[in-house]
Design a protein around this motif. Structure first.
Motif, PDB file in Angstrom:
ATOM      1  N   GLY A  47       0.858  -1.202  -0.147  1.00  0.00           N
ATOM      2  CA  GLY A  47       0.111  -0.025  -0.068  1.00  0.00           C
ATOM      3  C   GLY A  47       0.874   1.311  -0.063  1.00  0.00           C
ATOM      4  N   VAL A  48       2.045   1.074  -0.554  1.00  0.00           N
ATOM      5  CA  VAL A  48       2.785   2.381  -0.374  1.00  0.00           C
ATOM      6  C   VAL A  48       2.778   3.047  -1.657  1.00  0.00           C
ATOM      7  N   GLU A  49       2.468   4.513  -1.726  1.00  0.00           N
ATOM      8  CA  GLU A  49       2.260   5.099  -2.800  1.00  0.00           C
ATOM      9  C   GLU A  49       3.623   5.900  -3.338  1.00  0.00           C
ATOM     10  N   ARG A  50       4.326   6.280  -2.870  1.00  0.00           N
ATOM     11  CA  ARG A  50       5.872   6.840  -3.071  1.00  0.00           C
ATOM     12  C   ARG A  50       6.930   6.455  -2.152  1.00  0.00           C
ATOM     13  N   VAL A  51       8.030   6.384  -2.809  1.00  0.00           N
ATOM     14  CA  VAL A  51       9.187   5.843  -2.376  1.00  0.00           C
ATOM     15  C   VAL A  51      10.485   6.682  -2.854  1.00  0.00           C
ATOM     16  N   SER A  52      11.413   6.859  -1.772  1.00  0.00           N
ATOM     17  CA  SER A  52      12.594   7.607  -2.272  1.00  0.00           C
ATOM     18  C   SER A  52      13.602   6.636  -2.953  1.00  0.00           C
ATOM     19  N   SER A  53      14.537   7.433  -3.676  1.00  0.00           N
ATOM     20  CA  SER A  53      15.633   6.721  -4.510  1.00  0.00           C
ATOM     21  C   SER A  53      16.273   5.801  -3.260  1.00  0.00           C
ATOM     22  N   GLU A  54      16.554   6.276  -2.429  1.00  0.00           N
ATOM     23  CA  GLU A  54      17.620   5.542  -1.159  1.00  0.00           C
ATOM     24  C   GLU A  54      16.795   4.539  -0.768  1.00  0.00           C
ATOM     25  N   SER A  55      15.436   4.474  -0.270  1.00  0.00           N
ATOM     26  CA  SER A  55      14.879   3.132   0.094  1.00  0.00           C
ATOM     27  C   SER A  55      14.528   2.152  -1.315  1.00  0.00           C
ATOM     28  N   LEU A  56      14.323   2.577  -2.407  1.00  0.00           N
ATOM     29  CA  LEU A  56      14.267   1.786  -3.422  1.00  0.00           C
ATOM     30  C   LEU A  56      15.532   1.245  -3.822  1.00  0.00           C
ATOM     31  N   ALA A  57      16.596   1.761  -3.666  1.00  0.00           N
ATOM     32  CA  ALA A  57      17.838   1.335  -4.145  1.00  0.00           C
ATOM     33  C   ALA A  57      18.232   0.394  -2.945  1.00  0.00           C
ATOM     34  N   GLU A  58      18.178   0.689  -1.716  1.00  0.00           N
ATOM     35  CA  GLU A  58      18.230  -0.447  -0.693  1.00  0.00           C
ATOM     36  C   GLU A  58      17.704  -1.619  -0.754  1.00  0.00           C
ATOM     37  N   ALA A  59      16.205  -1.549  -1.125  1.00  0.00           N
ATOM     38  CA  ALA A  59      15.480  -2.657  -1.181  1.00  0.00           C
ATOM     39  C   ALA A  59      16.065  -3.349  -2.384  1.00  0.00           C
ATOM     40  N   SER A  60      16.535  -2.866  -3.689  1.00  0.00           N
ATOM     41  CA  SER A  60      17.053  -3.567  -4.648  1.00  0.00           C
ATOM     42  C   SER A  60      18.486  -3.948  -4.507  1.00  0.00           C
ATOM     43  N   GLY A  61      19.052  -3.598  -3.655  1.00  0.00           N
ATOM     44  CA  GLY A  61      20.650  -4.006  -3.389  1.00  0.00           C
ATOM     45  C   GLY A  61      21.472  -3.325  -4.163  1.00  0.00           C
ATOM     46  N   VAL A  62      21.107  -1.988  -4.518  1.00  0.00           N
ATOM     47  CA  VAL A  62      22.241  -1.116  -5.249  1.00  0.00           C
ATOM     48  C   VAL A  62      22.512   0.124  -4.766  1.00  0.00           C
ATOM     49  N   SER A  63      23.255   1.019  -5.210  1.00  0.00           N
ATOM     50  CA  SER A  63      23.373   2.335  -4.671  1.00  0.00           C
ATOM     51  C   SER A  63      22.316   3.361  -5.355  1.00  0.00           C
ATOM     52  N   SER A  64      22.161   4.624  -4.604  1.00  0.00           N
ATOM     53  CA  SER A  64      21.111   5.504  -5.250  1.00  0.00           C
ATOM     54  C   SER A  64      21.545   5.979  -6.526  1.00  0.00           C
ATOM     55  N   SER A  65      22.829   6.188  -6.769  1.00  0.00           N
ATOM     56  CA  SER A  65      23.293   6.769  -7.850  1.00  0.00           C
ATOM     57  C   SER A  65      23.115   5.624  -9.136  1.00  0.00           C
ATOM     58  N   THR A  66      23.406   4.406  -8.865  1.00  0.00           N
ATOM     59  CA  THR A  66      23.083   3.489  -9.864  1.00  0.00           C
ATOM     60  C   THR A  66      21.699   3.436 -10.091  1.00  0.00           C
ATOM     61  N   LEU A  67      20.680   3.706  -9.345  1.00  0.00           N
ATOM     62  CA  LEU A  67      19.424   3.278  -9.419  1.00  0.00           C
ATOM     63  C   LEU A  67      19.033   4.604 -10.273  1.00  0.00           C
ATOM     64  N   ARG A  68      19.410   5.704  -9.915  1.00  0.00           N
ATOM     65  CA  ARG A  68      19.063   7.017 -10.789  1.00  0.00           C
ATOM     66  C   ARG A  68      19.531   6.985 -12.269  1.00  0.00           C
ATOM     67  N   LYS A  69      20.647   6.453 -12.335  1.00  0.00           N
ATOM     68  CA  LYS A  69      21.197   6.291 -13.681  1.00  0.00           C
ATOM     69  C   LYS A  69      20.188   5.272 -14.392  1.00  0.00           C
ATOM     70  N   ASP A  70      20.265   4.007 -13.912  1.00  0.00           N
ATOM     71  CA  ASP A  70      19.355   3.101 -14.624  1.00  0.00           C
ATOM     72  C   ASP A  70      17.863   3.604 -15.104  1.00  0.00           C
ATOM     73  N   LEU A  71      17.260   4.307 -14.227  1.00  0.00           N
ATOM     74  CA  LEU A  71      15.830   4.744 -14.409  1.00  0.00           C
ATOM     75  C   LEU A  71      15.930   5.899 -15.563  1.00  0.00           C
ATOM     76  N   SER A  72      17.198   6.465 -15.681  1.00  0.00           N
ATOM     77  CA  SER A  72      17.180   7.725 -16.433  1.00  0.00           C
ATOM     78  C   SER A  72      17.013   7.006 -18.020  1.00  0.00           C
ATOM     79  N   HIS A  73      17.438   5.643 -18.212  1.00  0.00           N
ATOM     80  CA  HIS A  73      17.015   4.955 -19.555  1.00  0.00           C
ATOM     81  C   HIS A  73      15.744   4.787 -20.105  1.00  0.00           C
ATOM     82  N   VAL A  74      15.013   4.714 -18.932  1.00  0.00           N
ATOM     83  CA  VAL A  74      13.585   4.739 -19.126  1.00  0.00           C
ATOM     84  C   VAL A  74      12.774   5.917 -18.993  1.00  0.00           C
TER      85      VAL A  74
END
Length: 234
Positions: A47-74
């Motif tokens: 039921g979570v509607e918003r998530v920070s890049s830090e929280s999503l990165a931690e849940a995915s096992g990557v760094s925040s910078s990697t996550l933001r770079k990956d999401l920039s591709h889409v």
């Protein structure tokens, strides 16, 4: 629903209904996008509607910078101080990965691995419908595996066409894998996942992914050995 942001917002429509990204996404980023999607779907279920890049990165096992770079591709960047809309980002990544299409999967090989894959219940929720399973053993042909009946591999092309399968999983011995793969490709299926312990050759334009569990265990053994050696770290 609960939210990490106090002001819920409507989820906008995807800008590209086909889900085709504007540019080629690097393979490593594609692999990580699947991790983000899994984490986002877990958040949606909670039921979570918003998530920070830090929280999503931690849940995915990557760094925040990697996550933001990956999401920039889409083409999805989030909002500073607000984060990402979970539902929108989930839909956006799913579209970029092609998961908004109907994927019909056929499994060739009804041994222990093939049967386990056919019975796995997690494929359907991710957009993959297992529509057929094949084997060459006449003692196995006709048996039921989950909701499927094992087809004779001699009828491979006919069943692939009838079911509309557009992905094939090869759970076969090395000796026969190439011949079956050739038949699959000739039947018009251009997406193949192989568990066969052999390097398969496919024409240009065919997407082949290989899973070799023995190789992965050997890599684990190497790291485990280094971790156990005095003065060594994994």
């Amino acid at each position: 629903m609960t939210s990490l942001d106090s002001t819920p917002q409507a989820v906008p429509d995807l800008p590209d209904a086909t889900g085709t990204p504007a540019k080629q996404i690097p393979p490593a980023a594609v692999a990580r996008l699947t991790l983000y999607l899994r984490a986002l779907n877990t958040l949606l279920a909670d039921g979570v509607e918003r998530v920070s890049s830090e929280s999503l990165a931690e849940a995915s096992g990557v760094s925040s910078s990697t996550l933001r770079k990956d999401l920039s591709h889409v083409g999805s960047y989030g909002t500073r101080g607000v984060g990402y809309e979970v539902q929108y980002l989930s839909r956006h990544i799913a579209a970029a990965l092609g998961l908004t299409h109907d994927w019909k999967v056929a499994i060739v090989g009804a041994g222990n691995l093939g049967k386990a894959l056919a019975r796995y219940g997690g494929f359907e929720s991710r957009g993959f419908d297992v529509v057929a399973i094949f084997d060459a053993d006449q003692m196995v042909v006709g048996n039921e595996v989950g909701w499927l009946r094992v087809s004779d591999v001699a009828d491979l092309e006919t069943v692939l066409h009838r079911t509309g399968a557009n992905m094939v999983v090869l759970a076969l011995p090395a000796a026969v894998a190439q011949g079956v793969c050739d038949r699959v490709v000739a039947a018009g299926v251009h997406s193949v996942l192989s568990f066969a312990p052999v390097m398969l050759q496919v024409p240009e334009g065919v997407n082949l992914r290989k899973v070799d569990m023995a190789t992965e265990l050997q890599i684990l053994a190497y790291h485990a050995q280094r971790a156990q050696a005095p003065g060594q770290t994994a």
